[in-house]
Write an enzyme that holds these catalytic residues in place. Structure first.
Site, PDB file in Angstrom:
ATOM      1  N   TYR A 169       0.813  -1.226   0.000  1.00 36.64           N
ATOM      2  CA  TYR A 169       0.000   0.000   0.000  1.00 36.64           C
ATOM      3  C   TYR A 169       0.846   1.277   0.000  1.00 36.64           C
ATOM      4  CZ  TYR A 169      -4.358  -2.365   1.629  1.00 36.64           C
ATOM      5  OH  TYR A 169      -5.482  -3.120   1.749  1.00 36.64           O
ATOM      6  N   ASP A 191      -9.391 -10.456   8.476  1.00 33.18           N
ATOM      7  CA  ASP A 191      -8.760 -11.673   7.934  1.00 33.18           C
ATOM      8  C   ASP A 191      -7.317 -11.395   7.496  1.00 33.18           C
ATOM      9  OD1 ASP A 191     -10.149 -10.057   6.003  1.00 33.18           O
ATOM     10  OD2 ASP A 191      -9.653 -11.542   4.474  1.00 33.18           O
ATOM     11  N   GLY A 220     -10.796  -5.880   6.371  1.00 30.66           N
ATOM     12  CA  GLY A 220     -11.351  -7.023   7.104  1.00 30.66           C
ATOM     13  C   GLY A 220     -10.253  -7.632   7.966  1.00 30.66           C
ATOM     14  N   ASP A 256       3.469 -39.088 -32.709  1.00 30.25           N
ATOM     15  CA  ASP A 256       3.226 -37.649 -32.920  1.00 30.25           C
ATOM     16  C   ASP A 256       3.594 -37.300 -34.366  1.00 30.25           C
ATOM     17  OD1 ASP A 256       2.842 -34.933 -32.493  1.00 30.25           O
ATOM     18  OD2 ASP A 256       4.775 -34.633 -31.484  1.00 30.25           O
TER      19      ASP A 256
HETATM   20  C1  SPV Z   1       4.159 -30.685 -28.247  1.00 31.58           C
HETATM   21  O1  SPV Z   1       4.038 -30.628 -27.025  1.00 31.58           O
HETATM   22  O2  SPV Z   1       3.515 -31.453 -28.936  1.00 31.58           O
HETATM   23  C2  SPV Z   1       5.081 -29.767 -28.931  1.00 31.58           C
HETATM   24  C3  SPV Z   1       6.330 -29.358 -28.264  1.00 31.58           C
HETATM   25  O3  SPV Z   1       4.838 -29.454 -30.065  1.00 31.58           O
HETATM   26  S1  SPV Z   1       7.557 -30.472 -28.756  1.00 31.58           S
HETATM   27  O4  SPV Z   1       7.138 -31.805 -28.386  1.00 31.58           O
HETATM   28  O5  SPV Z   1       8.782 -30.083 -28.084  1.00 31.58           O
HETATM   29  O6  SPV Z   1       7.712 -30.363 -30.201  1.00 31.58           O
HETATM   30 MG    MG Z   2       3.494 -30.744 -31.035  1.00 36.00          MG
END
Ligand code: SPV
Ligand code: MG
Length: 434
Positions: A76, A93, A91, A205
């Site tokens: 503050y 609290d 308050g 992936d």
């Molecule tokens: C993911 O999490 O899918 C990414 C990041 O794209 S990496 O896996 O590092 O590419």
């Molecule tokens: Mg990715």
């Protein structure tokens, strides 16, 4: 005329707040509200539901308030030194926990001109924490959720985002917090990772999960969370597909998508040059960014360009040139990726990037250089850190150990005791089971 100062967030205004204001009215005088800014609130807990301007409109219309001024820190002192109030009311609290130090500093500061602190007894039966809990249970709306990322970027030194790959893991990102130096620390948002979403479905992936499948998982996450979401869009697909994805994500209340400047069969970046992965030309990729920006219908949605030059060993200059090009094409932020074991490469990038006139938020994913701290990242101007895969990486070995224990012991008792949460906890973990 006496000057009375009341510091508050005034997000979910309830009778407890009005009781404090009533005490001030009984003393009589000029009642000044030091309204905590989003930045001040974000420094110790979640962002408020309403932004500063919205909260200001409400509190300045409450009976008896003379003036509302911003209080930009939890401390503050600056406002008190400026106003020299006779009283500060709060308050009671704040006598314990997170705000006790703040209170002591207020007492010491206003004592210099004979000011006094008045602690108003806590109003029973209602509190902001209770209201917050109920609000969380009600959920959020796509608009409110989507806008939250931008608000966080404005209010926090660094925004922390953690991966979730299904509804359950998203609950962990939503609800887990720790207390440190009297501050409540939690993740700011959720990363919808292509890697962990694929792995959770036992798929590689490589862009095999189609958008519809990924949206199903995203829906599970939307159902049980309120935090902002960033979606990993791989390379965004063909432009014709990308513009649909943008609109779908906007409709769902996702805050932004990150697309990477690669072309051809998708491979995870962390393989680097071990596998064949090609970078798109910067011109083509800029077209994709532009098409996405043109297609989007909401104001806040962010299209973030991810640069793979360092991953593919194309050099720093290539990364910088691409960053410039993508920002000029309309990207709302840049993610710079690296698979080095140290932060040096990214740090070097920030030296150039931070000088850009049209600089936008910079995002990093420190998976391989995990020793780097949020403070170090923030010191280099990095705005968002994504913990992209850790929850899934933690879950898998825990399950393997449990499976091994059952196999070795020919029963589950050892595994239950050593690795598992109690049955009672799992059956009540998700509200509504009873
Ligand atoms: C993911 O999490 O899918 C990414 C990041 O794209 S990496 O896996 O590092 O590419
Ligand atoms: Mg990715």
């Amino acid at each position: 005329m006496k000057k009375i100062y009341i510091g508050m967030s005034a997000d979910l205004l309830h009778p407890g707040h009005l009781n404090i204001i009533e005490q001030a009215r009984q003393i009589g005088g000029e009642i000044i509200i030091g309204l905590l800014t989003d930045k001040a609130i974000a420094s110790y807990k979640r962002l408020p539901y309403m932004n500063y301007e919205q909260r200001k409109i409400i509190i300045e219309n409450v009976k008896g308030i003379s003036k509302v001024i911003p209080q930009d820190t939890l401390d503050y002192t600056a406002n008190l030194e400026m106003l020299k109030p006779d009283y500060v009311i709060h308050g009671d609290d704040w006598k314990k926990g997170i705000q006790a130090q703040t209170r002591q500093k207020v007492i010491d500061t206003i004592a210099k001109w004979g000011g006094k602190v008045i602690d108003v007894p806590y109003t029973q039966g209602i509190s902001s924490s209770q209201l917050n809990k109920v609000l969380k249970e009600i959920g959020t709306t796509p608009e409110i959720r989507a806008a939250r990322l931008e608000r966080l970027l404005e209010s926090k030194e660094i925004v922390t985002i953690c991966e979730a790959h299904n509804g359950l893991s998203s609950l962990i990102v939503e609800n887990t917090y720790v207390e440190e130096n009297n501050k409540k620390i939690e993740f700011d948002g959720i990363w919808i990772s292509s890697l962990t979403q694929s792995a959770a479905k036992a798929k590689p992936d490589i862009g095999y999960l189609d958008t519809t499948t990924r949206m199903e998982v995203l829906n599970d996450i939307l159902d049980v969370t309120t935090k902002p979401i960033i979606y990993d869009g791989d390379n965004g697909g063909p432009i014709e597909h990308f513009i649909f994805t943008v609109k779908t994500l906007e409709r769902l209340g996702v805050s932004g998508i990150i697309i990477e400047d690669k072309i051809g069969l998708k491979k995870n970046s962390l393989f680097g040059t071990e596998v064949i992965q090609n970078q798109d030309t910067k011109e083509n990729f800029a077209l994709k960014i532009k098409a996405g920006k043109t297609a989007q219908v909401t104001k806040n949605f962010m299209i973030i360009a991810r640069i793979e030059s360092l991953i593919l060993e194309k050099g720093m200059e290539d990364a910088i040139v691409r960053a410039k090009c993508y920002l000029e094409a309309g990207a709302d932020g840049i993610m710079i990726h690296s698979r080095q074991k140290t932060f040096d490469e990214i740090k070097e990038f920030t030296k150039y990037y931070n000088k850009f006139e049209n600089r936008k938020p910079l995002i990093v994913v420190p998976s391989s250089y995990s020793q780097v701290t949020e403070k170090e990242l923030a010191n280099c101007g990095i705005n968002v850190v994504i913990y992209a895969n850790q929850l899934l990486r933690a879950a898998y070995p825990a399950m393997v150990n449990t499976a091994k224990s059952i196999l070795l012991n020919h029963r589950s008792q050892e595994a239950s005791e050593e690795y598992c949460m109690p049955i009672k906890e799992i059956i009540t973990l998700i509200p509504g089971a009873k």
